[in-house]
Design an enzyme around this catalytic site. Sequence first.
Site, PDB file in Angstrom:
ATOM      1  N   GLU A   1       2.621   5.052  -3.890  1.00  0.00           N
ATOM      2  CA  GLU A   1       2.566   5.707  -5.335  1.00  0.00           C
ATOM      3  C   GLU A   1       3.807   6.305  -5.337  1.00  0.00           C
ATOM      4  O   GLU A   1       4.240   6.689  -6.528  1.00  0.00           O
ATOM      5  CB  GLU A   1       1.409   6.732  -4.940  1.00  0.00           C
TER       6      GLU A   1
ATOM      7  N   ASP B   1       0.869  -1.340  -0.037  1.00  0.00           N
ATOM      8  CA  ASP B   1       0.131  -0.046  -0.032  1.00  0.00           C
ATOM      9  C   ASP B   1       0.924   1.252   0.160  1.00  0.00           C
ATOM     10  O   ASP B   1       2.127   1.128   0.201  1.00  0.00           O
ATOM     11  CB  ASP B   1      -0.892  -0.057   1.255  1.00  0.00           C
TER      12      ASP B   1
ATOM     13  N   ASP C   1      -8.803   3.674  -2.030  1.00  0.00           N
ATOM     14  CA  ASP C   1      -9.874   4.461  -0.729  1.00  0.00           C
ATOM     15  C   ASP C   1     -11.144   4.870  -1.637  1.00  0.00           C
ATOM     16  O   ASP C   1     -11.266   6.133  -1.616  1.00  0.00           O
ATOM     17  CB  ASP C   1      -9.062   5.164  -0.055  1.00  0.00           C
TER      18      ASP C   1
HETATM   19  C1  GLC Z   1      -4.554   3.217   2.840  1.00  0.00           C
HETATM   20  C2  GLC Z   1      -5.072   2.045   2.024  1.00  0.00           C
HETATM   21  C3  GLC Z   1      -6.114   1.310   2.972  1.00  0.00           C
HETATM   22  C4  GLC Z   1      -5.619   0.889   4.376  1.00  0.00           C
HETATM   23  C5  GLC Z   1      -5.108   2.215   5.099  1.00  0.00           C
HETATM   24  C6  GLC Z   1      -4.476   1.907   6.250  1.00  0.00           C
HETATM   25  O1  GLC Z   1      -5.512   4.384   3.034  1.00  0.00           O
HETATM   26  O2  GLC Z   1      -5.475   2.465   0.968  1.00  0.00           O
HETATM   27  O3  GLC Z   1      -6.544   0.097   2.231  1.00  0.00           O
HETATM   28  O4  GLC Z   1      -6.393   0.494   5.000  1.00  0.00           O
HETATM   29  O5  GLC Z   1      -4.210   3.000   4.317  1.00  0.00           O
HETATM   30  O6  GLC Z   1      -3.055   0.904   6.049  1.00  0.00           O
END
Ligand code: GLC
Length: 801
Positions: A410, A407, A485
């Site tokens: 980017e 995650d 998200d």
């Molecule tokens: C980001 C991710 C989400 C995750 C969060 C905490 O917002 O996109 O899926 O739960 O981080 O790790």
Amino acid sequence: MIINTELEQKGNLFPSKIVAYRKDVDTLYFSTDNDVVLEMTIVRDSVLRFRYTTTGTFEKDFSYAITKYASKGYNLLEIEEEAESYKITTSKLICHIKKDNLQVLIFDAKDHRLINEDELGFHWEESYEYGGNIVKMSKVSHDGESYFGLGDKPVELNLKGKRFENWVTDSYAFGKDTDPIYKAIPFYTGLKDKKAYGIFFDNSFRSYFDFSQERRNVTSFWAQGGEMNYYFIYGPQMEDVVANYTDLTGKPHQLPPLWALGFHQCKWSYYPESTVKEVTSKFRELKIPCDAIYLDIDYMDGFRCFTWDKNHFPDPKRMVKELADDGFKTVVIIDPGIKVDKDYFVFKEALENDYFCKRADGPYMKGKVWPGECYFPDFTHRKVREWWSDLFRDLVENIGVRGVWNDMNEPAVMEVPNKTFPDDVRHEYDGNRCSHRKAHNVYGMQMARATYQGVKKFAYPKRPFVITRAAYSGTQRYCSTWTGDNVATWEHLWIANVQAQRMAMSGFSFAGSDIGGFAEQPSGELFTRWIQLGIFHPFFRVHSSGDHGNQEPWAFDEDVTDIVRKWIELRYQLLPYLYTTFWKYVEEGIPMLKSLVLFDQEDVHTHYRSDEFIFGEQILVCPILEPNARGRRMFIPRGEWFNFWTDQIVSGGKEMWVDAEIESIPVFVKAGAIIPKYPVQQYVGEVNIDEVTLDVYFKNGKESSTLFDDAHDGYDYKKGRYSLRTFKLTGKSDELIIQQHKEGKFDAGYQKFKIELHGLPFTITKVQIDNVEISLNELKINGNNSMIIDKGFSELHIFGN
Ligand code: GLC
């Protein structure tokens, strides 16, 4: 950037006339008077690469997107010099390069009709701020021409009339039309006169596409650096364009383990261990199938990657084993930000080995993410990827984690306006040192690649499972993805549907959304409608931010639990169909979801449809996207279709109303299809399957279906230990013949097929298997529509009157 205002035109520079031409095997070089060179490579008869320099020489040719396994080679290549142009002919295409300005025209070699034509063609503007060029291409857009693809853009499928940017961006709670978001996939398919071609602009800098927005008759694309470097891919079938693009940028390196196609439950965050266990036990208690449970950032010690919070998870190895004994595979999150902490082993190792990204003038790239101040590994360096992949040894080999979730890659940086690294950050880029302007769009991809390599190594002989948020073209080789998200709204359910379809037609089929919505709280009805769509997405996971209430299937009222259970059970029944679809994607690059335009581009009615899609090759799905709906209008593509719920037969090519109370959404099966089904299991491998159901949908005519099977994990299938069954159905008014052909060395455990006949227009009087008549008693014929037969048959012949 604007390309056609007078002001901007002033900065534009253009190639002048061609003064030299040279051929080197499959590559042609056209040089102009003002030092522009067009390097044109014949990759295949239907795939041409166009690459331009403005200085007479090219930089080193390097791409993270193109796979070394891409097919190459053509049947025909002829080059003729004509008065005004060079003419290049392959067995599929005829391409003209104009001598006076290097403009390109491409025709279909069979009927000589124009497919694609440069407007201004290649041009550029010098970038005084950064050096190098802003490279530009403009093409004529014809009336009626449509455009599709471009990865995760949350907009109507047809991109005509819009402009887009490719710059991977952390986009919490994005909405319809937000651009750019998490992925950069600079590939689109154009559809002109019902013929499809693709353009893949392989340039990792910030890039833009304008589909007849600025000027009605022009489609253009440009980037803020690098080379004008694009591939032209001819169909004329859209499916072939996508398959060829996927061949070029890579199919997944292996099938996923079958469990990864089951249901996944996730939340930010399940902790401590007792909460995780409560959730998993509840699935088993309520008999709702589930294969994977996720641990979000709170499992770590202060958000330090590759550590555990020992208060909440005192013995992860034991916990993971206990979960596994109950059929749950554990997936953990790993982010790129490494906490600045001189006592933390990952930080120390990276610092000692010089693995962190640095700013142009020397300091480390420091940014805030969940752990506070972090440094970030430079995943564009081979050594860094190797080190990173080794970090997974303990998690995967020792603790037994089965999947990793990447995650924030980017890379996302908090508390700064541009949400990411500044442009000046330096990257190794595998020997092509550059700034973040060039590396940004591939950073997340290279992280996912390194993670994939680690999980693959330590999970062996099992298959790896990795999921990423950021991606550039080619990331599909390594992992699955989700759409980031989103929000618990009806509009986002619409977005999830178009995004999954668009990802599939952008070569990245293994995708899904946060079911129910990540931010905010869905109603039970919205959650139900989202699950009903989600079972048809290759990646099937519920996830939510956790701060607005729970989002497990039992978090709403009991009716919701019951309906959702029924749908998740259907997903598990359809696993052999889905697995076969996945296998076709891995083998041939065929998209697993087909938007109607991809399914039937000949029918112009499909060119503007966004809601309906084909799951695999034979199941038509249309989600319900509004509250309080009792059905909806939808477009049924041409051909005969069975309503999945009622067996009613409808003829397509038209729009119609379809009933769909809260228990159902419109689902149709193509006449003639044979759909394989497993019995319901609580998780993949829970039961030994001794009978597979074949749902046979009668058709007056012929249709072919397939069933792929193997050990559901491991690599033996690559050595021929798979089973591929092809079923050829021939139906007549008083006869039905099913011929089976089997390939491969794998013998699935089950012995019998239960044949369920749908829409048989006659009463069965006689059945022959491989030319031997079998008594109807022996076949356990149940009414007029069901029989159990040995799986090894070659020909099942059913007679009737
Ligand atoms: C980001 C991710 C989400 C995750 C969060 C905490 O917002 O996109 O899926 O739960 O981080 O790790």
